[in-house]
Motif scaffolding. Structure first.
Motif, mmCIF file in Angstrom:
data_model
loop_
_atom_site.group_PDB
_atom_site.id
_atom_site.type_symbol
_atom_site.label_atom_id
_atom_site.label_comp_id
_atom_site.label_asym_id
_atom_site.label_seq_id
_atom_site.Cartn_x
_atom_site.Cartn_y
_atom_site.Cartn_z
ATOM 1 N N GLU A 114 0.795 -1.262 -0.072
ATOM 2 C CA GLU A 114 0.074 0.163 -0.005
ATOM 3 C C GLU A 114 0.957 1.202 -0.005
ATOM 4 N N LEU A 115 1.918 1.237 0.815
ATOM 5 C CA LEU A 115 2.698 2.388 0.605
ATOM 6 C C LEU A 115 3.395 2.460 -0.536
ATOM 7 N N LEU A 116 3.644 1.609 -1.314
ATOM 8 C CA LEU A 116 4.455 1.691 -2.658
ATOM 9 C C LEU A 116 3.475 2.296 -3.503
ATOM 10 N N ARG A 117 2.266 1.673 -3.504
ATOM 11 C CA ARG A 117 1.341 2.311 -4.320
ATOM 12 C C ARG A 117 0.979 3.505 -4.177
ATOM 13 N N TYR A 118 0.471 3.960 -2.968
ATOM 14 C CA TYR A 118 0.109 5.381 -2.298
ATOM 15 C C TYR A 118 1.337 6.376 -2.727
ATOM 16 N N LEU A 119 2.796 6.184 -2.589
ATOM 17 C CA LEU A 119 3.580 6.844 -2.624
ATOM 18 C C LEU A 119 4.015 7.269 -3.814
ATOM 19 N N SER A 120 4.483 6.117 -4.643
ATOM 20 C CA SER A 120 5.044 6.092 -6.069
ATOM 21 C C SER A 120 6.053 7.020 -6.119
ATOM 22 N N VAL A 121 7.087 6.915 -5.347
ATOM 23 C CA VAL A 121 8.244 7.819 -5.290
ATOM 24 C C VAL A 121 8.796 8.049 -6.605
ATOM 25 N N VAL A 122 8.899 7.215 -7.536
ATOM 26 C CA VAL A 122 9.372 7.488 -8.915
ATOM 27 C C VAL A 122 8.285 8.054 -9.718
ATOM 28 N N HIS A 123 8.450 9.200 -10.163
ATOM 29 C CA HIS A 123 7.549 10.000 -10.781
ATOM 30 C C HIS A 123 7.148 9.369 -12.038
ATOM 31 N N THR A 151 -0.064 9.262 -10.706
ATOM 32 C CA THR A 151 -1.685 9.391 -11.161
ATOM 33 C C THR A 151 -2.171 7.811 -11.544
ATOM 34 N N ALA A 152 -1.403 6.902 -12.213
ATOM 35 C CA ALA A 152 -1.761 5.744 -12.622
ATOM 36 C C ALA A 152 -2.276 4.970 -11.392
ATOM 37 N N ASN A 153 -1.530 5.049 -10.212
ATOM 38 C CA ASN A 153 -1.496 4.390 -9.173
ATOM 39 C C ASN A 153 -2.847 4.706 -8.350
ATOM 40 N N ARG A 154 -3.332 5.906 -8.781
ATOM 41 C CA ARG A 154 -4.640 6.440 -7.913
ATOM 42 C C ARG A 154 -5.891 6.389 -8.830
ATOM 43 N N ASP A 155 -5.800 5.725 -9.884
ATOM 44 C CA ASP A 155 -6.977 5.665 -10.867
ATOM 45 C C ASP A 155 -7.943 4.523 -10.097
ATOM 46 N N GLU A 156 -9.100 4.997 -10.583
ATOM 47 C CA GLU A 156 -10.285 4.020 -9.797
ATOM 48 C C GLU A 156 -10.315 2.836 -10.622
ATOM 49 N N ALA A 157 -9.519 2.474 -11.980
ATOM 50 C CA ALA A 157 -9.456 1.374 -12.432
ATOM 51 C C ALA A 157 -8.821 0.227 -11.708
ATOM 52 N N LEU A 158 -8.298 0.741 -10.693
ATOM 53 C CA LEU A 158 -7.519 -0.023 -9.704
ATOM 54 C C LEU A 158 -8.615 -0.542 -8.505
ATOM 55 N N GLY A 159 -9.771 0.258 -8.258
ATOM 56 C CA GLY A 159 -10.674 0.009 -7.319
ATOM 57 C C GLY A 159 -10.908 1.311 -6.615
ATOM 58 N N GLU A 160 -11.864 1.085 -5.828
ATOM 59 C CA GLU A 160 -12.453 2.536 -5.039
ATOM 60 C C GLU A 160 -11.646 2.991 -4.132
ATOM 61 N N GLY A 161 -11.679 4.158 -3.976
ATOM 62 C CA GLY A 161 -10.684 4.924 -2.911
ATOM 63 C C GLY A 161 -9.369 4.840 -2.839
ATOM 64 N N MET A 162 -8.706 4.736 -4.141
ATOM 65 C CA MET A 162 -7.342 4.921 -4.458
ATOM 66 C C MET A 162 -6.587 6.147 -3.761
ATOM 67 N N ASP A 163 -7.368 7.178 -3.635
ATOM 68 C CA ASP A 163 -6.571 8.514 -3.048
ATOM 69 C C ASP A 163 -6.732 8.254 -1.479
ATOM 70 N N ARG A 164 -6.981 7.149 -0.930
ATOM 71 C CA ARG A 164 -6.868 7.082 0.379
ATOM 72 C C ARG A 164 -5.856 5.905 0.669
ATOM 73 N N PHE A 165 -5.252 6.149 1.672
ATOM 74 C CA PHE A 165 -4.383 5.263 2.228
ATOM 75 C C PHE A 165 -4.848 4.206 3.400
ATOM 76 N N ASP A 166 -4.595 3.076 2.988
ATOM 77 C CA ASP A 166 -5.496 1.963 3.572
ATOM 78 C C ASP A 166 -4.564 0.820 3.553
ATOM 79 N N LEU A 167 -3.733 0.493 4.747
ATOM 80 C CA LEU A 167 -2.821 -0.764 4.789
ATOM 81 C C LEU A 167 -3.625 -1.846 5.079
ATOM 82 N N THR A 168 -4.800 -1.794 5.368
ATOM 83 C CA THR A 168 -5.729 -2.999 5.211
ATOM 84 C C THR A 168 -6.088 -3.478 4.098
#
Length: 403
Positions: free
Chosen positions: A280-289, A319-336
């Protein structure tokens, strides 16, 4: 407090952990946009719709489009007509990086490197990373709070892990660490030349007497098929990705957890959540632009957009990793969250070679930090944490913490 970096490269813009408002607007309008970058003062938005003026390129922001481009090396080349990002190499560097190659050359190199990064081999390195983390936490605890988590912990663990991986002798590590940090921070002329010479000497030693480390194993198994230039390029990739990326992920990851105290407590109290938290941290942060730019080999139509042969495409991972194509609520950090197939480590033939190492390092370091300092907290107000501006890898300059 909202903080947006000002950059001549629009895809590097962030609003703390999220893509900037401008990038989110572009992504909402279309998953693929023709853009021009503002190379002037760096003020203003830096992004505009373009009608075909010279110097334009495409920005891919949608998950499906980014995945398609990264997964199609036959039509989207990594080498391109002429690479323009040579500034990532030290002065005097002759070789090209693995990420610059297309098949079949990429296939040849990758086939030799991949066995050294299997999960099984990375597990052999895990006790050393655990010891490195404990050593740095001991030093932090002895010095007492407050401390800069970047310089005291995340950077030191990351560079120490690289030293263990490539076989930098302990007597050389203090100077290697200083030079590496200066190189990554922008001193690529002076310190890059030093590192080039150091890597050459390291390879000479390994060819004469290979050890059990990563470089030694490559020399022993494939020494007659890998040139020194190719091996030095591999080490440079590890330096750039294995230190800067890892340190940024650990620092930003700690800040995200401090921003979500309930989830921090859950991870601290239940280490079984660690693997899920890492994803979840990898997805949410995506440190490599964005990964290495791709160039269209031929005319390609994606949706209603025509990318002409030779045009450049930048893929925004944030932006790709927060796309709703991945699921709902991708702008939210949720380690569960159930892990999703994010693109933070790339996709296709250039998927991060050291993915297993990156995941292990994050898991070990995060758990060690939270165990040692269960009352970890920021030592300054959140809006005083300085974020890195206009850097290839997103992160923080410093992260003052107390406990």
């Amino acid at each position: 407090m909202s903080q947006e970096t000002r950059s001549a490269r629009p895809y590097t813009r962030r609003d703390r952990f999220a893509p900037s408002r401008e990038l989110r607007r572009l992504s909402a309008e279309a998953p693929l946009t023709k853009i021009a970058t503002d190379t002037g003062t760096g003020t203003g938005t830096g992004v505009r719709a373009d009608t075909g003026a010279a110097g334009t390129r495409w920005l891919a922001t949608g998950y499906d489009v980014v995945r398609r481009i990264l997964g199609d090396p036959a039509r989207f080349s990594s080498s391109g007509p002429a690479r323009t990002d040579a500034g990532s190499r030290p002065d005097g560097w002759l070789g090209s990086l693995l990420v610059d190659h297309d098949p079949p050359e990429h296939t040849r190199l990758r086939s030799m490197l991949t066995p050294e990064f299997t999960v099984r081999r990375i597990r052999r390195l895990e006790p050393r990373v655990e010891a490195l983390a404990a050593e740095r936490l001991d030093a932090m605890e002895a010095a007492g709070p407050p401390a800069d988590l970047v310089s005291a912990f995340t950077w030191r663990v990351s560079v120490g892990t690289l030293c263990e991986l490539i076989g930098v002798p302990r007597d050389d590590r203090a100077d290697f660490e200083r030079r590496s940090r200066a190189f990554v921070s922008g001193g690529r002329s002076t310190h890059g030349s030093y590192l080039t010479r150091y890597f050459a000497a390291l390879l000479t030693r390994q060819r004469k007497d290979p050890d059990e480390g990563f470089i030694g194993m490559l020399v022993r198994d494939h020494g007659d098929r890998l040139t020194d230039e190719e091996l030095q390029s591999v080490i440079l990739v590890l330096l750039l990705a294995g230190i800067d990326n890892a340190s940024s992920m650990l620092s930003l990851g700690a800040l995200v957890l401090l921003d979500h105290p309930g989830q921090l407590a859950a991870l601290r109290d239940d280490p079984a959540l660690a693997d899920r938290a890492v994803e979840e941290l990898l997805r949410y942060l995506s440190v490599v632009h964005a990964p290495t730019a791709r160039f269209a080999v031929e005319d390609v139509t994606i949706g209603d957009q025509l990318i002409k042969a030779g045009e450049q495409v930048i893929c925004s991972l944030a932006t790709a990793n927060r796309d709703e194509a991945l699921g709902e609520g991708m702008d939210r950090f949720d380690l569960t969250r159930e892990p999703v197939p994010h693109l933070a480590l790339g996709h296709g033939i250039h998927h991060c070679l050291g993915a297993a190492l990156a995941r292990m390092e994050m898991r070990v370091a995060c758990l060690a930090l939270l165990r040692r300092f269960p009352a970890l907290r920021l030592a300054v107000p959140g809006d005083e944490v300085p974020f890195r501006e206009d850097a290839s890898v997103y992160g923080v300059e410093r992260l003052p913490v107390s406990w």
